[in-house]
Enzyme design. Structure first.
Site, mmCIF file in Angstrom:
data_model
loop_
_atom_site.group_PDB
_atom_site.id
_atom_site.type_symbol
_atom_site.label_atom_id
_atom_site.label_comp_id
_atom_site.label_asym_id
_atom_site.label_seq_id
_atom_site.Cartn_x
_atom_site.Cartn_y
_atom_site.Cartn_z
ATOM 1 N N GLU A 36 0.858 -1.191 0.000
ATOM 2 C CA GLU A 36 0.000 0.000 0.000
ATOM 3 C C GLU A 36 0.879 1.220 0.000
ATOM 4 O OE1 GLU A 36 -1.951 3.410 2.167
ATOM 5 O OE2 GLU A 36 -0.194 2.217 2.724
ATOM 6 N N ASP A 38 0.761 5.776 -0.747
ATOM 7 C CA ASP A 38 -0.081 6.969 -0.803
ATOM 8 C C ASP A 38 0.367 7.841 -1.964
ATOM 9 O OD1 ASP A 38 -1.449 6.630 1.942
ATOM 10 O OD2 ASP A 38 0.685 6.474 2.425
ATOM 11 N N ASP A 220 2.710 -2.843 9.119
ATOM 12 C CA ASP A 220 4.040 -2.246 8.972
ATOM 13 C C ASP A 220 5.125 -3.318 8.982
ATOM 14 O OD1 ASP A 220 2.765 0.235 9.109
ATOM 15 O OD2 ASP A 220 3.139 0.450 11.268
#
Length: 232
Positions: A36, A38, A220
């Site tokens: 993932e 951003d 994470d």
């Protein structure tokens, strides 16, 4: 997908500087099924960056939009890494996993879809190699290609989450991990929605979410997810 998916949050940001190519490579090396990242549209370029300001994750200061692309690309994002472009992320992943692109800023959906189309039609990728997500319903509605999977980000889900998911044509919902329960998971699955909670780092929480029947988690620390099944 019946496999319990491990999605490296901003790469493997528990180990490496978030949203960098180094972090993405580390996540894949640790066994993540996808990563993932951003994305923000800055001066016509899709930059991989969570914050609107530079201070937290780079050696720069102030807002991204107030700097030139040349200046932004010269910054240190940790361990000598630079702020990557979305194209660089695609090229780094190279179909070794899927990519969850979270839309962070306005007018981001269109350029992201254009780049996805390029990689699908010119470089042999598939639409299912991508998942476009956001809290911003307007941006998600701007993803007009029905072949591109959409994930609706949620904080604490309400009873109306199904309506919101339908309005943006979501195939998955991404709730905050602490609010996920068996009833929500069952409701989402009944609506045909996959459930990917964020961000699960504690092994006990990861095991609990797996037991609730979620389809995967953002983490994470990818090794804690891919290793959890063997430890349980």
């Amino acid at each position: 997908m019946s496999q319990f998916l491990c999605i490296g949050h901003r790469g493997a940001c528990g180990h490496e500087p978030e949203n960098t190519l180094r972090s993405i490579r580390r996540a894949l090396e640790l066994g993540a099924h996808g990563v993932e990242i951003d994305v923000r549209l800055v001066h016509g370029e899709l930059l991989v960056m969570h914050d609107a300001k530079l201070d937290r994750t780079t050696n720069g200061h102030g807002y991204l939009v107030r700097k030139s692309l040349t200046a932004l690309r010269a910054l240190d994002a940790g361990h000598g890494e630079h702020i990557p472009t979305l194209r660089e992320v695609f090229e780094t992943v190279n179909r070794r996993g899927f990519i969850n692109i979270e839309l962070k800023g306005p007018r981001t959906a269109g350029p992201v879809c254009d780049l996805i189309h390029e990689f699908v039609h010119r470089h042999g990728w598939k639409h299912e190699d991508f998942l476009v997500s956001s809290f911003n319903r307007r941006e998600l509605r701007a993803v007009t290609d029905p072949k591109i999977p959409i994930g609706l980000l949620l904080t604490r889900p309400t009873r109306l989450f199904g309506l919101s998911a339908r309005r943006v044509r979501a195939s998955a919902v991404h709730p905050a991990a602490r609010w996920v329960n068996a009833r929500f998971v069952a409701d989402a699955h009944q609506r045909g929605l996959r459930v990917f909670p964020y961000t699960a780092n504690d092994p006990a929480q990861i095991a609990k979410l797996r037991g609730l029947g979620v389809d995967g988690v953002f983490t994470d620390f990818p090794e804690r997810v891919v290793g959890e099944k063997t430890m349980s």
